[in-house]
Write a protein that holds these residues in place. Structure first.
Motif, PDB file in Angstrom:
ATOM      1  N   ALA A  40      70.483  -2.203   1.323  1.00  0.00           N
ATOM      2  CA  ALA A  40      69.855  -2.330   2.329  1.00  0.00           C
ATOM      3  C   ALA A  40      70.274  -1.504   3.410  1.00  0.00           C
ATOM      4  CB  ALA A  40      69.082  -3.701   3.368  1.00  0.00           C
ATOM      5  N   CYS A  41      70.689  -0.318   3.310  1.00  0.00           N
ATOM      6  CA  CYS A  41      71.205   0.254   4.013  1.00  0.00           C
ATOM      7  C   CYS A  41      70.851   2.375   4.704  1.00  0.00           C
ATOM      8  CB  CYS A  41      72.767   0.991   3.659  1.00  0.00           C
ATOM      9  SG  CYS A  41      74.254   0.027   2.751  1.00  0.00           S
ATOM     10  N   LEU A  42      71.423   2.504   5.720  1.00  0.00           N
ATOM     11  CA  LEU A  42      70.118   3.673   5.914  1.00  0.00           C
ATOM     12  C   LEU A  42      71.000   4.027   6.665  1.00  0.00           C
ATOM     13  CD1 LEU A  42      66.696   3.622   8.626  1.00  0.00           C
ATOM     14  CD2 LEU A  42      69.293   4.795   9.348  1.00  0.00           C
ATOM     15  N   LEU A  43      71.143   6.008   6.815  1.00  0.00           N
ATOM     16  CA  LEU A  43      72.385   6.861   7.919  1.00  0.00           C
ATOM     17  C   LEU A  43      71.419   8.180   7.693  1.00  0.00           C
ATOM     18  CD1 LEU A  43      75.999   7.619   6.449  1.00  0.00           C
ATOM     19  CD2 LEU A  43      74.243   9.762   6.595  1.00  0.00           C
ATOM     20  N   TRP A  44      72.262   8.503   9.132  1.00  0.00           N
ATOM     21  CA  TRP A  44      70.891   9.124   9.531  1.00  0.00           C
ATOM     22  C   TRP A  44      72.168  10.578   9.921  1.00  0.00           C
ATOM     23  CZ3 TRP A  44      71.970  10.732  15.025  1.00  0.00           C
ATOM     24  CH2 TRP A  44      71.404  11.443  15.515  1.00  0.00           C
ATOM     25  N   ASP A  45      71.697  11.888   9.102  1.00  0.00           N
ATOM     26  CA  ASP A  45      72.220  13.228   9.487  1.00  0.00           C
ATOM     27  C   ASP A  45      72.551  14.043  10.139  1.00  0.00           C
ATOM     28  OD1 ASP A  45      69.912  14.483  10.088  1.00  0.00           O
ATOM     29  OD2 ASP A  45      70.057  15.831   8.040  1.00  0.00           O
ATOM     30  N   GLY A  46      72.016  13.372  11.593  1.00  0.00           N
ATOM     31  CA  GLY A  46      72.261  13.785  12.506  1.00  0.00           C
ATOM     32  C   GLY A  46      71.414  15.021  12.722  1.00  0.00           C
ATOM     33  N   GLY A  47      70.251  14.976  12.350  1.00  0.00           N
ATOM     34  CA  GLY A  47      69.292  16.047  12.692  1.00  0.00           C
ATOM     35  C   GLY A  47      67.907  15.190  12.330  1.00  0.00           C
ATOM     36  N   ASN A  48      66.854  15.874  10.849  1.00  0.00           N
ATOM     37  CA  ASN A  48      65.829  15.544  11.298  1.00  0.00           C
ATOM     38  C   ASN A  48      65.568  14.263   9.995  1.00  0.00           C
ATOM     39  OD1 ASN A  48      64.607  16.282  13.409  1.00  0.00           O
ATOM     40  ND2 ASN A  48      64.054  18.164  12.188  1.00  0.00           N
ATOM     41  N   GLU A  49      66.572  14.692   9.110  1.00  0.00           N
ATOM     42  CA  GLU A  49      66.788  13.232   7.956  1.00  0.00           C
ATOM     43  C   GLU A  49      67.642  12.109   8.206  1.00  0.00           C
ATOM     44  OE1 GLU A  49      65.344  14.277   5.125  1.00  0.00           O
ATOM     45  OE2 GLU A  49      64.593  16.308   6.210  1.00  0.00           O
ATOM     46  N   ILE A  50      67.414  11.570   6.984  1.00  0.00           N
ATOM     47  CA  ILE A  50      66.841   9.800   7.159  1.00  0.00           C
ATOM     48  C   ILE A  50      67.190   9.942   5.612  1.00  0.00           C
ATOM     49  CG2 ILE A  50      67.260   7.281   7.157  1.00  0.00           C
ATOM     50  CD1 ILE A  50      65.713   8.430   9.841  1.00  0.00           C
ATOM     51  N   GLU A  51      68.479   9.059   5.018  1.00  0.00           N
ATOM     52  CA  GLU A  51      68.701   8.070   3.537  1.00  0.00           C
ATOM     53  C   GLU A  51      69.392   7.390   3.939  1.00  0.00           C
ATOM     54  OE1 GLU A  51      71.420  11.843   1.447  1.00  0.00           O
ATOM     55  OE2 GLU A  51      72.272  10.797   3.492  1.00  0.00           O
ATOM     56  N   CYS A  52      68.473   6.471   2.613  1.00  0.00           N
ATOM     57  CA  CYS A  52      68.330   5.029   2.231  1.00  0.00           C
ATOM     58  C   CYS A  52      69.012   4.574   0.567  1.00  0.00           C
ATOM     59  CB  CYS A  52      67.006   4.163   2.671  1.00  0.00           C
ATOM     60  SG  CYS A  52      65.922   4.198   4.145  1.00  0.00           S
ATOM     61  N   GLY A  53      69.840   3.761   0.768  1.00  0.00           N
ATOM     62  CA  GLY A  53      69.830   3.045   0.081  1.00  0.00           C
ATOM     63  C   GLY A  53      71.478   2.669  -0.661  1.00  0.00           C
ATOM     64  N   LEU A  54      71.589   3.824  -2.295  1.00  0.00           N
ATOM     65  CA  LEU A  54      73.043   3.108  -2.818  1.00  0.00           C
ATOM     66  C   LEU A  54      73.829   5.046  -1.379  1.00  0.00           C
ATOM     67  CD1 LEU A  54      75.622   3.027  -4.132  1.00  0.00           C
ATOM     68  CD2 LEU A  54      73.818   4.441  -6.054  1.00  0.00           C
ATOM     69  N   THR A  55      72.737   5.916  -1.681  1.00  0.00           N
ATOM     70  CA  THR A  55      73.348   6.780  -1.529  1.00  0.00           C
ATOM     71  C   THR A  55      73.637   6.755   0.306  1.00  0.00           C
ATOM     72  OG1 THR A  55      72.116   9.019  -2.439  1.00  0.00           O
ATOM     73  CG2 THR A  55      73.177   9.723  -0.491  1.00  0.00           C
ATOM     74  N   ALA A  56      73.040   5.758   0.862  1.00  0.00           N
ATOM     75  CA  ALA A  56      73.536   5.767   2.783  1.00  0.00           C
ATOM     76  C   ALA A  56      74.769   5.269   3.010  1.00  0.00           C
ATOM     77  CB  ALA A  56      72.067   5.336   3.259  1.00  0.00           C
ATOM     78  N   GLN A  57      75.026   4.166   1.379  1.00  0.00           N
ATOM     79  CA  GLN A  57      75.830   3.281   1.362  1.00  0.00           C
ATOM     80  C   GLN A  57      76.888   3.908   0.581  1.00  0.00           C
ATOM     81  OE1 GLN A  57      76.375   0.723  -1.805  1.00  0.00           O
ATOM     82  NE2 GLN A  57      76.689  -1.293  -0.840  1.00  0.00           N
ATOM     83  N   GLN A  58      76.898   5.244   0.292  1.00  0.00           N
ATOM     84  CA  GLN A  58      78.451   5.755  -0.116  1.00  0.00           C
ATOM     85  C   GLN A  58      78.635   6.659   1.465  1.00  0.00           C
ATOM     86  OE1 GLN A  58      76.844   7.597  -3.563  1.00  0.00           O
ATOM     87  NE2 GLN A  58      77.853   6.261  -4.498  1.00  0.00           N
ATOM     88  N   LYS A  59      77.975   6.936   1.303  1.00  0.00           N
ATOM     89  CA  LYS A  59      78.273   7.958   2.872  1.00  0.00           C
ATOM     90  C   LYS A  59      78.757   7.257   4.440  1.00  0.00           C
ATOM     91  CE  LYS A  59      75.808  11.881   1.356  1.00  0.00           C
ATOM     92  NZ  LYS A  59      74.416  12.869   2.422  1.00  0.00           N
ATOM     93  N   MET A  60      78.281   6.468   4.566  1.00  0.00           N
ATOM     94  CA  MET A  60      79.026   5.272   5.087  1.00  0.00           C
ATOM     95  C   MET A  60      80.216   4.535   5.942  1.00  0.00           C
ATOM     96  SD  MET A  60      77.226   1.184   5.992  1.00  0.00           S
ATOM     97  CE  MET A  60      78.220   0.370   4.431  1.00  0.00           C
ATOM     98  N   ALA A  61      81.266   5.055   4.087  1.00  0.00           N
ATOM     99  CA  ALA A  61      82.764   4.710   4.128  1.00  0.00           C
ATOM    100  C   ALA A  61      82.934   6.085   5.168  1.00  0.00           C
ATOM    101  CB  ALA A  61      83.124   4.870   3.282  1.00  0.00           C
ATOM    102  N   THR A  62      82.903   6.973   4.795  1.00  0.00           N
ATOM    103  CA  THR A  62      82.822   8.570   6.358  1.00  0.00           C
ATOM    104  C   THR A  62      82.510   8.367   7.495  1.00  0.00           C
ATOM    105  OG1 THR A  62      81.571  10.233   4.567  1.00  0.00           O
ATOM    106  CG2 THR A  62      84.323   9.550   3.596  1.00  0.00           C
ATOM    107  N   ARG A  63      81.122   8.070   7.688  1.00  0.00           N
ATOM    108  CA  ARG A  63      80.215   8.185   8.492  1.00  0.00           C
ATOM    109  C   ARG A  63      79.974   7.165   9.426  1.00  0.00           C
ATOM    110  NH1 ARG A  63      76.107  13.351   6.908  1.00  0.00           N
ATOM    111  NH2 ARG A  63      76.960  12.462   5.101  1.00  0.00           N
ATOM    112  N   PRO A  64      80.555   5.796   9.175  1.00  0.00           N
ATOM    113  CA  PRO A  64      80.616   4.772   9.996  1.00  0.00           C
ATOM    114  C   PRO A  64      78.912   5.165  11.055  1.00  0.00           C
ATOM    115  CG  PRO A  64      82.561   4.552  10.193  1.00  0.00           C
ATOM    116  CD  PRO A  64      81.835   6.199   8.865  1.00  0.00           C
ATOM    117  N   LYS A  65      79.204   5.479  11.888  1.00  0.00           N
ATOM    118  CA  LYS A  65      78.917   5.399  12.940  1.00  0.00           C
ATOM    119  C   LYS A  65      77.474   5.569  12.952  1.00  0.00           C
ATOM    120  CE  LYS A  65      81.645   3.480  15.645  1.00  0.00           C
ATOM    121  NZ  LYS A  65      81.767   2.485  16.459  1.00  0.00           N
ATOM    122  N   GLN A  66      77.016   6.749  11.640  1.00  0.00           N
ATOM    123  CA  GLN A  66      75.346   7.483  12.267  1.00  0.00           C
ATOM    124  C   GLN A  66      74.828   6.363  10.453  1.00  0.00           C
ATOM    125  OE1 GLN A  66      77.366  11.889  10.945  1.00  0.00           O
ATOM    126  NE2 GLN A  66      75.797  11.493  10.414  1.00  0.00           N
ATOM    127  N   ALA A  67      75.233   5.222   9.985  1.00  0.00           N
ATOM    128  CA  ALA A  67      74.578   4.714   9.489  1.00  0.00           C
ATOM    129  C   ALA A  67      74.293   2.907  10.323  1.00  0.00           C
ATOM    130  CB  ALA A  67      75.413   4.055   8.092  1.00  0.00           C
TER     131      ALA A  67
END
Length: 553
Positions: A40-67
């Motif tokens: 249950a994770c969501l990550l915003w790429d800074g533009g128009n894209e929003i990723e959810c799920g495992l991909t968002a959780q993996q990127k959350m480690a390096t971009r926590p302020k976007q998740a």
């Protein structure tokens, strides 16, 4: 519309299962990564894209302020979002939270033509985040729908401590994502439904079931009385801030101390290092649930230095012992209060485990030791069981278009079996069941009743409720199967104080013989949730009891 779906909604994970009438059991749907449970994770790429799920959780480690993570706990009314609550809850999310607007503030740095990056901000409410997570589940559900234009019918879950406002918001978010929400049921009820406890039609014994939920952030416990397929929630306690996150934090603390001891560097000074440690600790926790040991390796943890250590299950269990002890103490206190409030539940007959954290071997053994005489239900995956139970509930929906989110605090049920036959009191061998013990009223029953050959023109029928037999005269309609001498009976059993049963054999003719067996159990239902089940041609039928606001679970 089939198939129908059950969705488990949580702070940490989502899970969806589908079922059709021909299925013997609901099937959990795997996501794009092949996992049966989605993060249950969501990550915003800074533009128009929003990723959810495992991909968002993996990127959350390096971009926590976007998740965004653990957003479900914020899905409350403004009155419930107190300062004390927010001070604790904000520590569990990676991004910033605006306590005035009640929105998540996502910050991203985007490249520019100048030397400095441009910082952009996106605000999302907990409701909007939940809609995005539901949209990901909708993509999985659509794979099994033959008509893409129709909304998939779902039953979704909520924690037992959720308020009416939370239930409404969750249902609204699912509806906005594209689902048709038929019901919202509590997680403990869904877990009991998943195991089919109390569905045995021949079992009249009263059983007391304890449900133990230990999820990512919180734990809660509920006590149920099960008799003749009727589930009555007697008591519940929670939420308690004990869950998988507390276990993860013990591992994080160990890694930080070990790294600092070896290299004289403190990972607590770097938020990115802590995010890497937390990801590794979470993976380690999951692996040690099934394997005796694992390797803890973190690439470039701090200042280019890697971390590498062997972690055995014994060492892991010694680290998390304080968390286990705290959990068992809290559970013991809750059970003691439950049994004080309901002395008849002195003996717990079964324990149902739900929540991924209950799969930790040390916790499972502690629970088993605490309830040595109880049957421990843990054969189903604890993080999938709620979705399976919700999917089973969809099989028994009377009207999926009628959205029902709350449970009634009282219901009417049948105390004894009611049968009907044609002829005199000695012809019971041709009887047909009209009502089963535990049937919820009102109820409509359609039967083909065989007429006695020697008196096929007679209007005399017999009703037996328990041990008492009552003779009734019913003017018969035309035989529905003339060559076999059957007559069609449609019985509308309403919810009336006189416990009358209305028999409609034709559109013009009806009779209201009194039936003794239905009885009120409104004084016996303590809490806000009941569910009904009975065996019927290899399947079970469940009905929820209505609450004062007209919603059911």
């Amino acid at each position: 519309m089939w198939p129908r779906f059950g969705i488990k909604v949580g702070n940490s994970t989502f899970c969806i299962a589908h079922v059709k009438p021909s299925d013997t059991w609901p099937n959990v749907i795997a996501n794009k990564q092949g996992d049966r449970v989605s993060q249950a994770c969501l990550l915003w790429d800074g533009g128009n894209e929003i990723e959810c799920g495992l991909t968002a959780q993996q990127k959350m480690a390096t971009r926590p302020k976007q998740a965004v993570a653990n957003c479900f706990q914020f899905l409350k009314s403004s009155e419930e979002l107190t300062d004390d609550f927010l001070n604790i809850a904000c520590k569990t999310i990676p991004c910033n939270y605006d306590k005035v607007k009640h929105t998540f503030k996502l910050n991203a740095n985007t490249p520019s033509n100048t030397d400095e990056d441009i910082e952009t901000v996106k605000e999302m409410s907990p409701f909007e985040v939940l809609v995005k997570l539901f949209e990901c589940e909708l993509e999985l559900a659509k794979q099994y729908c033959s008509d893409a234009s129709e909304k998939p019918v779902i039953v979704l879950s909520v924690p037992s401590y959720s308020s009416t406002r939370t239930r409404s918001l969750v249902a609204e978010a699912a509806g906005k994502a594209g689902f048709q929400v038929a019901q919202a049921i509590e997680e403990p009820t869904a877990a009991i439904l998943a195991y089919g406890i109390g569905e045995e039609s021949c079992n009249d014994d009263t059983r007391y079931i304890l449900t133990i939920k230990c999820g990512g952030l919180f734990s809660h416990f509920a006590l149920y009385e099960v008799k003749r397929g009727l589930y009555t929630k007697l008591d519940c306690f929670g939420p308690f801030a004990i869950g998988g996150e507390q276990i993860t934090e013990e591992l994080v603390k160990f890694i930080c101390e070990d790294f600092q001891r070896k290299y004289k560097l403190d990972p607590n000074e770097s938020r990115r290092s802590l995010a890497k440690i937390r990801t590794a600790a979470t993976n380690c926790k999951h692996i040690l649930t099934t394997l005796p040991s694992t390797q803890l390796y973190i690439d470039s943890l701090m200042d280019g230095i890697d971390f590498n250590a062997q972690m055995s299950r014994a060492r892991f269990e010694s680290l998390i012992q304080p968390v286990i002890s705290n959990f068992m103490q809290t559970l013991g206190d809750a059970v003691q209060k439950m049994q004080q409030n309901f002395p008849q539940a002195k003996k717990i007959d079964a324990v149902v485990l739900l929540g991924a954290t209950t799969q930790v071997p040390k916790l499972l053994s502690a629970i088993s030791a605490r309830f040595p005489d109880a049957e421990i239900h843990n054969s189903l995956a604890a993080d999938e069981i709620v979705a399976v139970g919700c999917a089973r509930q969809t099989l028994f929906l009377q009207n999926p278009d009628n959205q029902i989110l709350e449970a009634f605090e009282e219901c009417l049920c049948v105390a004894e079996e009611v049968v009907i036959w044609h002829g005199n009191s000695k012809d019971e061998m041709n009887s047909q069941k009209l009502l089963n013990p535990g049937d919820i009223l009102p109820k409509t029953v359609i039967l083909n009743i065989k007429l006695k050959e020697s008196c096929s023109d007679s209007d005399v029928f017999q009703l037996r409720a328990g041990s008492q037999i009552k003779e009734v005269n019913i003017e018969k309609a035309a035989s529905s199967i003339p060559e076999e001498e059957f007559v069609c009976l449609e019985a509308e059993i309403p919810k009336l104080d006189g416990w009358t049963v209305e028999f409609d054999l034709s559109p013009q003719e009806s009779l209201n013989p009194e039936v003794r067996s239905p009885k009120s159990i409104q004084g016996a239902v303590h809490a806000d949730e009941c569910s009904f089940g009975k065996k019927n041609t290899g399947q079970s039928e469940f009905e929820k009891n209505k609450s004062p606001n007209g919603e059911i679970e």
